[in-house]
Design a protein around this motif. Structure first.
Motif, PDB file in Angstrom:
ATOM      1  N   TYR A   1      -5.306 -21.480  13.634  1.00 24.39           N
ATOM      2  CA  TYR A   1      -5.033 -22.841  13.406  1.00 24.39           C
ATOM      3  C   TYR A   1      -4.548 -23.478  14.749  1.00 24.39           C
ATOM      4  N   SER A   2      -5.475 -24.520  15.336  1.00 27.71           N
ATOM      5  CA  SER A   2      -5.135 -24.888  16.863  1.00 27.71           C
ATOM      6  C   SER A   2      -4.023 -26.240  16.651  1.00 27.71           C
ATOM      7  N   GLY A   3      -3.480 -26.447  15.428  1.00 30.25           N
ATOM      8  CA  GLY A   3      -2.643 -27.499  15.636  1.00 30.25           C
ATOM      9  C   GLY A   3      -3.271 -28.794  15.359  1.00 30.25           C
ATOM     10  N   GLU A   4      -2.671 -29.773  15.822  1.00 30.91           N
ATOM     11  CA  GLU A   4      -3.026 -31.049  15.861  1.00 30.91           C
ATOM     12  C   GLU A   4      -4.166 -31.433  16.964  1.00 30.91           C
ATOM     13  N   VAL A   5      -5.133 -31.975  16.239  1.00 30.64           N
ATOM     14  CA  VAL A   5      -6.465 -31.902  17.228  1.00 30.64           C
ATOM     15  C   VAL A   5      -6.764 -33.449  17.350  1.00 30.64           C
ATOM     16  N   LYS A   6      -6.438 -33.948  18.558  1.00 29.48           N
ATOM     17  CA  LYS A   6      -7.247 -35.356  19.172  1.00 29.48           C
ATOM     18  C   LYS A   6      -8.394 -35.023  20.228  1.00 29.48           C
ATOM     19  N   VAL A   7      -9.433 -35.786  19.788  1.00 34.12           N
ATOM     20  CA  VAL A   7     -10.622 -35.570  20.917  1.00 34.12           C
ATOM     21  C   VAL A   7     -11.064 -36.771  21.634  1.00 34.12           C
ATOM     22  N   LEU A   8     -11.547 -36.381  22.726  1.00 35.88           N
ATOM     23  CA  LEU A   8     -12.039 -37.440  23.672  1.00 35.88           C
ATOM     24  C   LEU A   8     -13.731 -37.453  23.457  1.00 35.88           C
ATOM     25  N   VAL A   9     -14.174 -38.770  23.278  1.00 35.23           N
ATOM     26  CA  VAL A   9     -15.618 -38.574  23.467  1.00 35.23           C
ATOM     27  C   VAL A   9     -16.314 -38.560  24.685  1.00 35.23           C
TER      28      VAL A   9
ATOM     29  N   GLN B   1     -18.025 -26.101  29.697  1.00 29.87           N
ATOM     30  CA  GLN B   1     -17.037 -26.980  29.149  1.00 29.87           C
ATOM     31  C   GLN B   1     -15.703 -26.888  29.586  1.00 29.87           C
ATOM     32  N   PHE B   2     -15.414 -25.732  30.261  1.00 28.43           N
ATOM     33  CA  PHE B   2     -13.762 -25.656  30.607  1.00 28.43           C
ATOM     34  C   PHE B   2     -13.342 -26.743  31.621  1.00 28.43           C
ATOM     35  N   TYR B   3     -14.156 -27.185  32.633  1.00 28.38           N
ATOM     36  CA  TYR B   3     -13.449 -28.039  33.506  1.00 28.38           C
ATOM     37  C   TYR B   3     -13.481 -29.551  32.647  1.00 28.38           C
ATOM     38  N   PRO B   4     -14.500 -30.121  32.212  1.00 27.60           N
ATOM     39  CA  PRO B   4     -14.109 -31.457  31.452  1.00 27.60           C
ATOM     40  C   PRO B   4     -13.228 -31.275  30.325  1.00 27.60           C
ATOM     41  N   THR B   5     -13.012 -30.227  29.668  1.00 27.20           N
ATOM     42  CA  THR B   5     -12.104 -30.123  28.466  1.00 27.20           C
ATOM     43  C   THR B   5     -10.532 -29.830  29.302  1.00 27.20           C
ATOM     44  N   ALA B   6     -10.556 -29.507  30.247  1.00 22.46           N
ATOM     45  CA  ALA B   6      -9.047 -29.422  31.246  1.00 22.46           C
ATOM     46  C   ALA B   6      -8.716 -30.959  31.457  1.00 22.46           C
ATOM     47  N   LEU B   7      -9.916 -31.627  31.864  1.00 21.86           N
ATOM     48  CA  LEU B   7      -9.388 -32.909  32.279  1.00 21.86           C
ATOM     49  C   LEU B   7      -8.933 -33.701  30.979  1.00 21.86           C
ATOM     50  N   ALA B   8      -9.812 -33.369  29.895  1.00 21.82           N
ATOM     51  CA  ALA B   8      -9.334 -34.181  28.456  1.00 21.82           C
ATOM     52  C   ALA B   8      -7.881 -33.690  28.434  1.00 21.82           C
ATOM     53  N   ASN B   9      -7.616 -32.594  28.476  1.00 22.33           N
ATOM     54  CA  ASN B   9      -6.138 -31.734  28.027  1.00 22.33           C
ATOM     55  C   ASN B   9      -5.123 -32.711  28.814  1.00 22.33           C
ATOM     56  N   LYS B  10      -5.216 -33.150  30.111  1.00 23.09           N
ATOM     57  CA  LYS B  10      -4.430 -34.013  30.793  1.00 23.09           C
ATOM     58  C   LYS B  10      -4.185 -35.225  30.434  1.00 23.09           C
ATOM     59  N   GLU B  11      -5.178 -35.592  29.585  1.00 20.11           N
ATOM     60  CA  GLU B  11      -4.852 -37.013  29.128  1.00 20.11           C
ATOM     61  C   GLU B  11      -4.434 -36.947  27.533  1.00 20.11           C
ATOM     62  N   GLY B  12      -4.183 -35.605  26.993  1.00 17.37           N
ATOM     63  CA  GLY B  12      -3.457 -35.556  25.763  1.00 17.37           C
ATOM     64  C   GLY B  12      -4.512 -35.396  24.742  1.00 17.37           C
ATOM     65  N   TYR B  13      -5.515 -34.903  25.032  1.00 13.64           N
ATOM     66  CA  TYR B  13      -6.692 -34.438  23.968  1.00 13.64           C
ATOM     67  C   TYR B  13      -7.070 -33.078  23.978  1.00 13.64           C
ATOM     68  N   GLN B  14      -7.189 -32.329  22.889  1.00 12.46           N
ATOM     69  CA  GLN B  14      -7.148 -31.028  22.800  1.00 12.46           C
ATOM     70  C   GLN B  14      -8.937 -30.579  23.006  1.00 12.46           C
ATOM     71  N   GLN B  15      -9.722 -31.583  22.631  1.00  4.69           N
ATOM     72  CA  GLN B  15     -10.941 -31.072  22.614  1.00  4.69           C
ATOM     73  C   GLN B  15     -11.878 -32.285  22.956  1.00  4.69           C
ATOM     74  N   ILE B  16     -13.067 -32.066  23.267  1.00  2.00           N
ATOM     75  CA  ILE B  16     -14.194 -33.163  23.695  1.00  2.00           C
ATOM     76  C   ILE B  16     -15.028 -33.118  22.514  1.00  2.00           C
ATOM     77  N   ILE B  17     -15.655 -34.249  22.147  1.00  2.00           N
ATOM     78  CA  ILE B  17     -16.860 -34.314  21.330  1.00  2.00           C
ATOM     79  C   ILE B  17     -18.080 -34.757  22.185  1.00  2.00           C
ATOM     80  N   TRP B  18     -18.834 -33.880  22.386  1.00  2.00           N
ATOM     81  CA  TRP B  18     -19.966 -33.939  23.394  1.00  2.00           C
ATOM     82  C   TRP B  18     -20.830 -34.746  22.727  1.00  2.00           C
ATOM     83  N   THR B  19     -21.749 -35.368  23.724  1.00  2.00           N
ATOM     84  CA  THR B  19     -22.736 -36.499  23.489  1.00  2.00           C
ATOM     85  C   THR B  19     -23.875 -36.152  24.257  1.00  2.00           C
ATOM     86  N   ASP B  20     -24.916 -36.839  23.930  1.00  2.00           N
ATOM     87  CA  ASP B  20     -26.241 -36.521  24.331  1.00  2.00           C
ATOM     88  C   ASP B  20     -26.378 -36.882  25.955  1.00  2.00           C
TER      89      ASP B  20
END
Length: 355
Positions: free
Chosen positions: A172-180, A204-223
């Motif tokens: 369980y990763s806790g509360e998950v908010k995502v950045l599109v 994925q690690f680098y863009p996810t790290a950038l999202a983490n700095k903004e308070g998001y745990q994950q990214i929803i990847w797009t085309d």
């Protein structure tokens, strides 16, 4: 499997570290069992597998895995029921997907009998590491790497297939908010997005790290071309519930064919829940959030099974997803985990007994 069964050499460890492991406080994927399976590919063929003590690999610095990234893996779990029987969940799908990944990276396919019988014998040796109970499982990591030496830009001529095991509690990763994602892409048409290749995760690690700095745990990847079609959430497939219908993107060259995903789709349909597998435009989800018809978002995968998503951000606007107890996500997760752990009948014949 008789042909390979007697060809697996077993060299047991002189001691076990199991007594030193706190099974109530496990950090996911950090503790490994006493033994592993190793099988090498040399001279154009797979050698006989060996089960031996968990230990470091010794590789030439020019091994091609280091230079050209030929590495693929799988993730699966073993469960122990109340009668101490050990069960796997749809292992045929993991074998199939590993070989599809290997083929895409110009690696040799692992014979099914080596994978299946090797894992079977390894689990029987390590069965004390599999604890009973709803929270417990044994995470299984099969993988293949290029071990041939040389820095010429060409496929390796030698490979190693291995299986390592890690005891796990419910993830369980806790509360998950995502950045599109609006700029970075996980995969592109014609690429290796549908392969479970190590490089997909590294990217994925680098863009996810950038999202983490903004308070998001994950990214929803797009085309990769328009950044408007929603594809995966972090390392998971993603579902959206609009009113009482579930939506998820179709698998493609960009999207991994998740085993948990396809299992939950089947269970949902059998529960008379409408499931639509189609391209999902971000505008559709934003509009559903605004008009109140977006009821749930959740990711699915081996580790967490189902991970609810609390909210998402798109073009610097944050949208909250309603939170309530009786969700489709939780109901589907409960049904699937009960099948995996043999707490209810398995009408799909997805579970396989280790013996």
């Amino acid at each position: 499997m008789d042909s390979i069964k007697n060809k697996i050499t077993t060299i047991l460890s002189n001691s076990s570290k199991i007594a030193s492991v706190d099974f109530e406080n496990l950090s996911f994927g950090s503790i490994f069992t006493d033994h592993m399976l190793v099988c090498d590919y040399k001279n154009g063929k797979w050698q006989d597998p060996v089960i031996k003590a968990y230990e470091n690999f010794v590789l030439d610095p020019s091994a091609k895995v280091f230079h050209y990234g030929q590495a693929v893996f799988e993730g699966m779990k073993a469960y122990k029921d109340e009668s101490d029987n050990i069960w796997l969940f749809r292992p045929d799908q993991n074998i199939k997907r590993l070989n599809l990944s290997a083929k895409r990276l110009s690696m040799p396919e692992i014979p099914e009998e080596i994978f299946a019988e090797g894992l079977n014998q390894l689990l029987l040796i390590e069965q004390q590491w599999i604890k009973k109970g709803l929270e417990n499982s044994l995470y299984i990591r099969p993988f293949m790497i290029a071990t041939g030496s040389g820095v010429s830009a060409s496929p390796s001529n030698e490979y190693r297939f291995s299986i390592i095991l890690s005891p796990a509690k419910s993830y369980y990763s806790g509360e998950v908010k995502v950045l599109v994602a609006e700029h970075y892409s996980r995969a592109a048409n014609g690429g290796i997005g549908s392969a479970k290749a190590a490089g997909n995760y590294a990217g994925q690690f680098y863009p996810t790290a950038l999202a983490n700095k903004e308070g998001y745990q994950q990214i929803i990847w797009t085309d990769d071309s328009t950044h408007t079609l929603l594809e995966e959430a972090g390392t998971m497939n993603v579902f959206f519930r609009i009113n009482d219908t579930l939506y998820t993107a179709p698998t493609s060259e960009r999207i991994l064919d998740g085993i948990t995903r396809k299992s939950l789709i089947q269970i949902a349909k059998d529960n008379n829940i409408e499931v639509k597998i189609q391209d999902i435009h971000i505008d559709m989800i934003v509009e559903a959030s605004k008009n109140g018809s977006l009821k749930e978002m959740f990711g699915t995968g081996t580790a967490a099974v189902v991970n609810p998503i609390k909210g998402f951000c798109y073009k610097e606007v944050y949208y909250e997803v309603p939170q309530f107890e009786d969700t489709i996500a939780n109901n589907l997760k409960e049904q699937l985990t009960k099948i995996q752990r043999k707490q209810v009948a398995d009408p799909y014949n997805w579970t396989v007994k280790v013996s």
